[in-house]
Design a protein around this motif. Structure first.
Motif, PDB file in Angstrom:
ATOM      1  N   PRO A  40     -10.272 -22.041  -2.020  1.00  0.00           N
ATOM      2  CA  PRO A  40     -10.418 -22.218  -0.563  1.00  0.00           C
ATOM      3  C   PRO A  40      -9.092 -22.424   0.163  1.00  0.00           C
ATOM      4  CG  PRO A  40     -12.117 -23.445  -1.723  1.00  0.00           C
ATOM      5  CD  PRO A  40     -11.193 -22.917  -2.775  1.00  0.00           C
ATOM      6  N   LEU A  41      -8.173 -23.207  -0.418  1.00  0.00           N
ATOM      7  CA  LEU A  41      -6.909 -23.497   0.254  1.00  0.00           C
ATOM      8  C   LEU A  41      -5.939 -22.313   0.212  1.00  0.00           C
ATOM      9  CD1 LEU A  41      -6.205 -27.190  -0.855  1.00  0.00           C
ATOM     10  CD2 LEU A  41      -7.144 -26.360   1.310  1.00  0.00           C
ATOM     11  N   ASP A  42      -6.174 -21.366  -0.710  1.00  0.00           N
ATOM     12  CA  ASP A  42      -5.277 -20.216  -0.833  1.00  0.00           C
ATOM     13  C   ASP A  42      -5.690 -19.051   0.054  1.00  0.00           C
ATOM     14  OD1 ASP A  42      -3.827 -21.601  -2.719  1.00  0.00           O
ATOM     15  OD2 ASP A  42      -4.883 -20.709  -4.438  1.00  0.00           O
ATOM     16  N   LEU A  43      -6.947 -19.038   0.499  1.00  0.00           N
ATOM     17  CA  LEU A  43      -7.448 -17.878   1.232  1.00  0.00           C
ATOM     18  C   LEU A  43      -6.684 -17.631   2.523  1.00  0.00           C
ATOM     19  CD1 LEU A  43      -9.665 -15.683   1.273  1.00  0.00           C
ATOM     20  CD2 LEU A  43     -11.085 -17.276   2.580  1.00  0.00           C
ATOM     21  N   SER A  44      -6.235 -18.698   3.189  1.00  0.00           N
ATOM     22  CA  SER A  44      -5.523 -18.530   4.459  1.00  0.00           C
ATOM     23  C   SER A  44      -4.232 -17.742   4.305  1.00  0.00           C
ATOM     24  CB  SER A  44      -5.220 -19.898   5.079  1.00  0.00           C
ATOM     25  OG  SER A  44      -4.358 -20.648   4.242  1.00  0.00           O
ATOM     26  N   TRP A  45      -3.705 -17.668   3.087  1.00  0.00           N
ATOM     27  CA  TRP A  45      -2.450 -16.932   2.884  1.00  0.00           C
ATOM     28  C   TRP A  45      -2.639 -15.421   2.995  1.00  0.00           C
ATOM     29  CZ3 TRP A  45       2.254 -18.583   3.327  1.00  0.00           C
ATOM     30  CH2 TRP A  45       2.485 -19.956   3.236  1.00  0.00           C
ATOM     31  N   VAL A  46      -3.862 -14.953   2.971  1.00  0.00           N
ATOM     32  CA  VAL A  46      -4.091 -13.532   3.258  1.00  0.00           C
ATOM     33  C   VAL A  46      -3.643 -13.217   4.685  1.00  0.00           C
ATOM     34  CG1 VAL A  46      -5.853 -11.726   3.441  1.00  0.00           C
ATOM     35  CG2 VAL A  46      -6.009 -13.434   1.623  1.00  0.00           C
ATOM     36  N   VAL A  47      -3.831 -14.174   5.589  1.00  0.00           N
ATOM     37  CA  VAL A  47      -3.375 -14.040   6.973  1.00  0.00           C
ATOM     38  C   VAL A  47      -1.928 -14.493   7.111  1.00  0.00           C
ATOM     39  CG1 VAL A  47      -3.757 -14.791   9.352  1.00  0.00           C
ATOM     40  CG2 VAL A  47      -5.713 -14.351   7.863  1.00  0.00           C
ATOM     41  N   HIS A  48      -1.582 -15.634   6.507  1.00  0.00           N
ATOM     42  CA  HIS A  48      -0.263 -16.217   6.698  1.00  0.00           C
ATOM     43  C   HIS A  48       0.865 -15.372   6.104  1.00  0.00           C
ATOM     44  CE1 HIS A  48      -2.370 -19.441   8.333  1.00  0.00           C
ATOM     45  NE2 HIS A  48      -2.395 -20.290   7.325  1.00  0.00           N
ATOM     46  N   ALA A  49       0.621 -14.698   4.976  1.00  0.00           N
ATOM     47  CA  ALA A  49       1.676 -13.900   4.344  1.00  0.00           C
ATOM     48  C   ALA A  49       2.151 -12.787   5.271  1.00  0.00           C
ATOM     49  CB  ALA A  49       1.171 -13.310   3.022  1.00  0.00           C
ATOM     50  N   TYR A  50       1.218 -12.181   5.971  1.00  0.00           N
ATOM     51  CA  TYR A  50       1.576 -11.127   6.931  1.00  0.00           C
ATOM     52  C   TYR A  50       2.335 -11.706   8.117  1.00  0.00           C
ATOM     53  CZ  TYR A  50       0.920  -7.163  10.130  1.00  0.00           C
ATOM     54  OH  TYR A  50       1.124  -6.116  11.000  1.00  0.00           O
ATOM     55  N   ALA A  51       1.824 -12.810   8.661  1.00  0.00           N
ATOM     56  CA  ALA A  51       2.470 -13.431   9.820  1.00  0.00           C
ATOM     57  C   ALA A  51       3.872 -13.907   9.478  1.00  0.00           C
ATOM     58  CB  ALA A  51       1.618 -14.593  10.325  1.00  0.00           C
ATOM     59  N   LEU A  52       4.049 -14.425   8.260  1.00  0.00           N
ATOM     60  CA  LEU A  52       5.335 -14.989   7.851  1.00  0.00           C
ATOM     61  C   LEU A  52       6.420 -13.925   7.769  1.00  0.00           C
ATOM     62  CD1 LEU A  52       6.760 -17.578   6.885  1.00  0.00           C
ATOM     63  CD2 LEU A  52       6.068 -16.978   4.554  1.00  0.00           C
ATOM     64  N   THR A  53       6.148 -12.832   7.067  1.00  0.00           N
ATOM     65  CA  THR A  53       7.174 -11.795   6.908  1.00  0.00           C
ATOM     66  C   THR A  53       7.351 -10.982   8.193  1.00  0.00           C
ATOM     67  OG1 THR A  53       5.494 -10.355   5.905  1.00  0.00           O
ATOM     68  CG2 THR A  53       6.927 -11.589   4.422  1.00  0.00           C
ATOM     69  N   ALA A  99       0.764 -10.560  -1.975  1.00  0.00           N
ATOM     70  CA  ALA A  99       2.030  -9.816  -2.033  1.00  0.00           C
ATOM     71  C   ALA A  99       1.952  -8.546  -1.181  1.00  0.00           C
ATOM     72  CB  ALA A  99       2.365  -9.472  -3.480  1.00  0.00           C
ATOM     73  N   ALA A 100       0.808  -7.875  -1.216  1.00  0.00           N
ATOM     74  CA  ALA A 100       0.641  -6.660  -0.408  1.00  0.00           C
ATOM     75  C   ALA A 100       0.697  -6.984   1.079  1.00  0.00           C
ATOM     76  CB  ALA A 100      -0.676  -5.971  -0.760  1.00  0.00           C
ATOM     77  N   ARG A 101       0.090  -8.093   1.467  1.00  0.00           N
ATOM     78  CA  ARG A 101       0.123  -8.496   2.878  1.00  0.00           C
ATOM     79  C   ARG A 101       1.544  -8.836   3.316  1.00  0.00           C
ATOM     80  NH1 ARG A 101      -3.107  -7.728   6.788  1.00  0.00           N
ATOM     81  NH2 ARG A 101      -3.141  -9.861   7.551  1.00  0.00           N
ATOM     82  N   ALA A 102       2.308  -9.477   2.446  1.00  0.00           N
ATOM     83  CA  ALA A 102       3.710  -9.762   2.770  1.00  0.00           C
ATOM     84  C   ALA A 102       4.494  -8.461   2.937  1.00  0.00           C
ATOM     85  CB  ALA A 102       4.338 -10.630   1.682  1.00  0.00           C
ATOM     86  N   GLY A 103       4.240  -7.489   2.072  1.00  0.00           N
ATOM     87  CA  GLY A 103       4.909  -6.196   2.202  1.00  0.00           C
ATOM     88  C   GLY A 103       4.522  -5.471   3.478  1.00  0.00           C
ATOM     89  N   GLN A 104       3.259  -5.580   3.879  1.00  0.00           N
ATOM     90  CA  GLN A 104       2.848  -5.003   5.159  1.00  0.00           C
ATOM     91  C   GLN A 104       3.637  -5.622   6.314  1.00  0.00           C
ATOM     92  OE1 GLN A 104      -1.464  -5.791   4.890  1.00  0.00           O
ATOM     93  NE2 GLN A 104      -1.773  -3.615   5.300  1.00  0.00           N
ATOM     94  N   GLY A 105       3.849  -6.932   6.246  1.00  0.00           N
ATOM     95  CA  GLY A 105       4.622  -7.598   7.297  1.00  0.00           C
ATOM     96  C   GLY A 105       6.040  -7.092   7.376  1.00  0.00           C
ATOM     97  N   GLY A 107       7.090  -4.065   6.483  1.00  0.00           N
ATOM     98  CA  GLY A 107       7.032  -2.726   7.069  1.00  0.00           C
ATOM     99  C   GLY A 107       6.802  -2.775   8.563  1.00  0.00           C
ATOM    100  N   ALA A 108       5.938  -3.683   9.002  1.00  0.00           N
ATOM    101  CA  ALA A 108       5.672  -3.817  10.436  1.00  0.00           C
ATOM    102  C   ALA A 108       6.897  -4.314  11.183  1.00  0.00           C
ATOM    103  CB  ALA A 108       4.496  -4.775  10.651  1.00  0.00           C
ATOM    104  N   ALA A 109       7.681  -5.212  10.569  1.00  0.00           N
ATOM    105  CA  ALA A 109       8.876  -5.740  11.214  1.00  0.00           C
ATOM    106  C   ALA A 109       9.941  -4.675  11.409  1.00  0.00           C
ATOM    107  CB  ALA A 109       9.445  -6.900  10.390  1.00  0.00           C
ATOM    108  N   ALA A 110       9.914  -3.640  10.596  1.00  0.00           N
ATOM    109  CA  ALA A 110      10.841  -2.518  10.778  1.00  0.00           C
ATOM    110  C   ALA A 110      10.294  -1.513  11.784  1.00  0.00           C
ATOM    111  CB  ALA A 110      11.095  -1.831   9.433  1.00  0.00           C
ATOM    112  N   ALA A 111       8.986  -1.244  11.730  1.00  0.00           N
ATOM    113  CA  ALA A 111       8.412  -0.172  12.543  1.00  0.00           C
ATOM    114  C   ALA A 111       8.158  -0.579  13.991  1.00  0.00           C
ATOM    115  CB  ALA A 111       7.101   0.308  11.906  1.00  0.00           C
TER     116      ALA A 111
END
Length: 478
Positions: A40-53, A99-105, A107-111
């Motif tokens: 339960p406490l790790d699920l939020s990182w699906v959102v946070h990993a993208y926002a962070l990167t 990790a995939a969500r962080a990588g998406q972030g 890519g988005a930060a460049a594009a």
């Protein structure tokens, strides 16, 4: 004209997929938790990993597209975003999806900054740029709003993995347009001294830690020592970034840009508007699912009127801004959004979609749409083309930070009002408080527009530095 249409289409598609990905996974989180066995406490990182990167690397991505070319950064960011979307859709373990969500972030930060910078440098200031930014803003708003709709429908009828895989055809279409884009946007004179590495490290680490400290408050709380330690370190790094930018002749963010009332006002406004908008999406979505008992797909469908109102608001704002100034649309738009959120704050546990959601959706959506398009125009008014990426990265950073801070703060406030009771009445009371505070943020945004933004576009652009930095920053041969 044909080239300009290509630029607009590519910029719109790139921003659409970035905005879509910020919201499309939210409705799918319960299904993701069940499928991959998230704690339960790790699920939020699906959102946070993208926002962070995404938030942490935006300033770096914006400056890099000024130095190395907008088309080149699009050709780098979009494939990275697409490959990470594929990896996320195929993930078999929680760490793989994070990790995939962080990588998406990344890519988005460049594009994202490259797309907006290409748009503002292609269309000169005036009605044509306002119309182009109106299209970009409408697509951006629609991407965020339709992400909720797509997330619900895909999760229920195709499976949660398609909230990641849906990005692939959009990215492929945008990439097909990239080779036809103009290659201009960098210069050997500006590349000669290279990227401001100390500034890039300080800005990226400082921004990332700031977002990390804020987004972890949902589990740690604002008073936790770890929260304060993270935020203190972030403030120290960002302070070091300011000092570094004062000393370098090739800054990641030229601080003189902040002397422009247009730039400063727009960034404060986008911070406040994003804080209110992100929180409103969050509370209304929870109200429909946890209080009204609507399914994920029904909740997503219920956001369709909001999306249509957003687009209508951007159309109105584009016409007003073309005839007058961004200020003329921002002030009434922010007040209209605040009015809709005050209406939303009247939700009750015995309410329904037609009585408590539909009307406020239409009013709030129109107001938010009237705010989004003029903010982009204001943030780039008076900015020279070779600093368009810098201004774009700054505006996107302000938006991402505003959304993260606003959502975390208002969610904490709502949870405190709800208390330990999880009944419909307590939940509705907490969500109503969050929506009322979101309304106050839009009122504050209107006040900032009145006090800071110039009444006409004739206000002087941000001052330029003196030589020798002037020759380097202008990109003139040395």
């Amino acid at each position: 004209m044909y080239r300009n249409s290509r630029v607009l289409a590519t910029a719109a598609l790139a921003q659409f997929v970035v905005a879509l990905d910020m919201s499309v996974v939210n409705v799918a989180l319960p299904a993701i938790r069940t499928s991959l066995g998230f704690a339960p406490l790790d699920l939020s990182w699906v959102v946070h990993a993208y926002a962070l990167t995404f938030g942490g690397f935006l300033l770096l991505g914006g400056r890099a597209c000024d130095l190395y070319g907008r088309r080149r950064m699009l050709a780098l960011g979009l494939p990275l975003f697409g490959l990470c979307s594929l990896a996320g859709g195929l993930a078999q373990a929680p760490w793989q999806l994070i990790a995939a969500r962080a990588g998406q972030g990344l890519g988005a930060a460049a594009a994202a900054p490259a797309a907006l910078a290409m748009l503002t440098s292609t269309f000169t200031e005036g009605p044509r740029r306002v119309r182009a930014l109106g299209v970009w803003s409408a697509v951006n708003a629609a991407g965020g709003a339709l992400g909720v709709l797509a997330g619900g429908l895909l999760t229920q009828y195709a499976g949660w993995r398609w909230v990641m895989l849906v990005n692939l055809p959009i990215v492929a279409t945008a990439l097909a347009l990239v080779p036809a884009l103009p290659p201009a946007g960098s210069s050997s004179a500006r590349r000669h001294k290279g990227l401001d590495v100390p500034g890039a490290v300080l800005a990226t680490c400082g921004s990332g830690l700031l977002i990390l400290g804020v987004v972890r408050t949902d589990t740690l709380g604002w008073g936790a020592p770890a929260t304060w330690a993270t935020l203190t370190l972030a403030a120290a790094l960002l302070g070091g970034f300011v000092l570094a930018e004062l000393k370098t002749t090739a800054p990641l963010l030229r601080l003189g840009l902040l002397r422009s009332r247009w730039v400063v006002g727009a960034n404060v406004l986008v911070f406040l508007a994003a804080a209110g908008q992100f929180a409103a999406f969050y509370f209304v979505s929870l109200y429909m699912q946890q209080v009204l008992g609507m399914s994920a797909s029904a909740t997503g469908t219920a956001f369709l009127p909001f999306s249509l109102a957003l687009i209508a608001g951007t159309v109105v704002a584009t016409r007003v801004t073309s005839a007058r100034t961004p200020r003329a649309a921002l002030i009434p738009g922010a007040l209209l959004a605040a009015s809709g959120l005050v209406w939303f704050a009247r939700i009750s546990p015995g309410g329904g979609f037609l009585t408590d959601v539909l009307g406020p959706c239409l009013v709030t959506g129109t107001g938010v749409g009237m705010v989004i398009a003029p903010i982009v125009a204001a943030a780039t008014t008076g900015v020279t083309p070779h600093e368009a990426g810098m201004a774009s990265g700054l505006m996107n950073s302000s938006r991402q930070l505003g959304g993260s801070v606003g959502l975390a703060a208002l969610a904490t406030l709502a949870a405190h009002r709800t208390g330990t009771t999880a009944g419909p009445a307590a939940l509705s009371d907490g969500y109503a408080l969050g929506l009322a505070v979101a309304a106050a943020l839009f009122v504050l945004a209107a006040a900032v527009a009145v006090a800071v933004l110039p009444r006409s576009r004739s206000a002087p652009p941000a001052p330029r530095p003196t030589a020798p930095a002037h020759r380097h920053l202008e990109g003139t041969p040395s």
